[in-house]
Design an enzyme around this catalytic site. Structure first.
Site, mmCIF file in Angstrom:
data_model
loop_
_atom_site.group_PDB
_atom_site.id
_atom_site.type_symbol
_atom_site.label_atom_id
_atom_site.label_comp_id
_atom_site.label_asym_id
_atom_site.label_seq_id
_atom_site.Cartn_x
_atom_site.Cartn_y
_atom_site.Cartn_z
ATOM 1 N N CYS A 255 0.823 -1.222 0.000
ATOM 2 C CA CYS A 255 0.000 0.000 0.000
ATOM 3 C C CYS A 255 0.850 1.262 0.000
ATOM 4 C CB CYS A 255 -0.972 -0.013 1.178
ATOM 5 S SG CYS A 255 -0.184 0.005 2.814
ATOM 6 N N HIS A 315 -2.316 0.964 6.871
ATOM 7 C CA HIS A 315 -2.708 0.998 5.456
ATOM 8 C C HIS A 315 -2.873 2.441 5.007
ATOM 9 C CE1 HIS A 315 -4.200 -0.832 1.782
ATOM 10 N NE2 HIS A 315 -5.223 0.010 1.776
ATOM 11 N N HIS A 327 -6.022 2.284 -4.088
ATOM 12 C CA HIS A 327 -5.000 1.772 -3.174
ATOM 13 C C HIS A 327 -4.563 0.392 -3.624
ATOM 14 C CE1 HIS A 327 -8.058 -0.571 -0.484
ATOM 15 N NE2 HIS A 327 -8.594 -0.334 -1.655
#
Length: 384
Positions: A255, A315, A327
């Site tokens: 991420c 994240h 993402h």
């Protein structure tokens, strides 16, 4: 260095404890994040004095520690190794930097061809290196070129080409065979031009041809002005690319590796991990409606701080507007934060922690232009 002082009523064992506590204070002050700084010191009992052992890449902080010991009249013997970076160049399209010096170790991060990195120490055929964003890890010798001082200076001062195609090859001018694969963001030395091709060289001197449609002058790449529309367009170009823990390249990315790569390809440097990226940019007040968000803002997820536990960021994604975010999760994809949308991601809404605006105060907000970075500097680059 040996410094002796009258012990008075204190024993040497007491001094060892005191110095150990002091090392902890300095470590917290100067190297709170072990991913980007080394201050691994220990105080040991050695005859009638304190023996300092270990290693650090922070010489100024270490000198401050020694000065403190002298002022407090603590006897000590200095046996600490100061790690000084030796410049090297990544010699493969994407190199894998691991948490330990072995191929089976966790992938910590990646770096790309032509990037300047610093070697801090060696263990067998592995090198402990630091990337331009400060990240530390182990890299095998086959992915590196360690040039002489003269050759490194030549590389830095030479005209170069940045690869702008998602994937490609440097090919032999003799038979068209592949010399090396390349990915977007790779850096090659420019030797000249041949028809529709750049004549380029890798850090180890291997030379070949790169199609001009696959690259641009490095000076243009490194000094480009970040623009929101280009950043969002680049973010979408990676749709469908696989998630890879530790990945920071077009071959696969986690991420934060995804957000970092998107920004790097737009002339900006971010810290490596989501838990580091959350400390740059400008804070945005948010609520469950996300009404204050603008496209390009970063969304951070994990665990909010409570009276019993600290915040934990796990994240990150890029906000697109209209409740959508892009993402890397399983793959690079777009999902929604709005209930009722077919691509609604309830787990993201549940774990949302905060948002940061990255593009308003570049340079002052912790987001760094590559053009001002010493390992990407254009000051020593000739105009093509």
């Amino acid at each position: 260095m040996l410094v002796l002082a009258c012990l008075g009523c204190k024993t040497t064992k007491t001094y060892v404890t005191d110095v150990g506590d002091l090392i902890g204070v300095f470590q917290k002050k100067h190297a709170p994040d072990r991913r980007v700084a080394i201050f691994d010191l220990e105080a040991r009992l050695h005859q009638d004095t304190v023996l300092l052992v270990g290693e650090t890449d922070l010489p100024i902080a270490f000198e401050e520690l020694l000065d403190t010991l002298v002022r407090r009249q603590i006897p000590f013997l200095d046996s600490v190794q100061i790690l000084q970076p030796v410049p090297a160049l990544v010699n493969v399209s994407v190199c894998n930097i691991r948490s330990e010096p072995k191929h089976s170790a966790e992938l910590a991060t990646q770096s790309v061809l032509g990037t300047s990195i610093g070697i801090l120490k060696q263990e067998g055929s592995w090198y402990y290196v630091q990337t331009p964003d400060g990240y530390l890890g182990w890299l095998d010798a086959g992915a590196l070129e360690i040039p002489s001082e003269a050759n490194f200076t030549q590389w830095v001062q030479s005209d170069k080409i940045a690869v702008t195609a998602p994937f490609g090859f440097v090919t032999s001018p003799l038979d068209g065979s592949n010399i090396s694969d390349v990915v977007e963001g790779n850096i090659l030395r420019l030797l000249g031009r041949q028809g529709r091709f750049y004549q380029v060289a890798l850090p180890d001197g291997r030379a070949g041809l790169l199609h001009q449609q696959s690259g641009q002058p490095y000076g243009d790449f490194i000094t480009q002005k970040p623009q929101l529309d280009k950043i969002l367009a680049k973010a979408h170009e990676f749709l469908g690319r696989p998630y890879l823990w530790g990945g920071t390249s077009g071959k696969g990315m986690d991420c934060s590796g995804y957000t970092k790569t998107v920004f790097y390809l737009n002339g900006l440097e971010l810290p490596r991990d989501a838990s580091q990226q959350v400390h740059v940019g400008d804070e945005i007040e948010t609520d469950e409606t996300f009404k204050n968000l603008l496209p390009g803002d970063f969304l951070f997820f994990g665990r909010k701080a409570t009276a019993d536990q600290t915040e934990r960021i796990t994240h990150v994604g890029i906000y697109l507007g209209n409740g959508k975010m892009i993402h890397s999760s399983e793959r690079v994809r777009v999902q929604s934060l709005r209930r009722g949308d077919p691509d609604f991601a309830p787990e993201r809404v549940k774990t949302f922690v905060r948002a940061k605006r990255m593009l308003e105060n570049i340079g002052a907000n912790g987001v760094k232009p590559l053009s001002g970075h010493p390992q990407y500097s254009v000051d020593l680059i000739s105009n093509i």
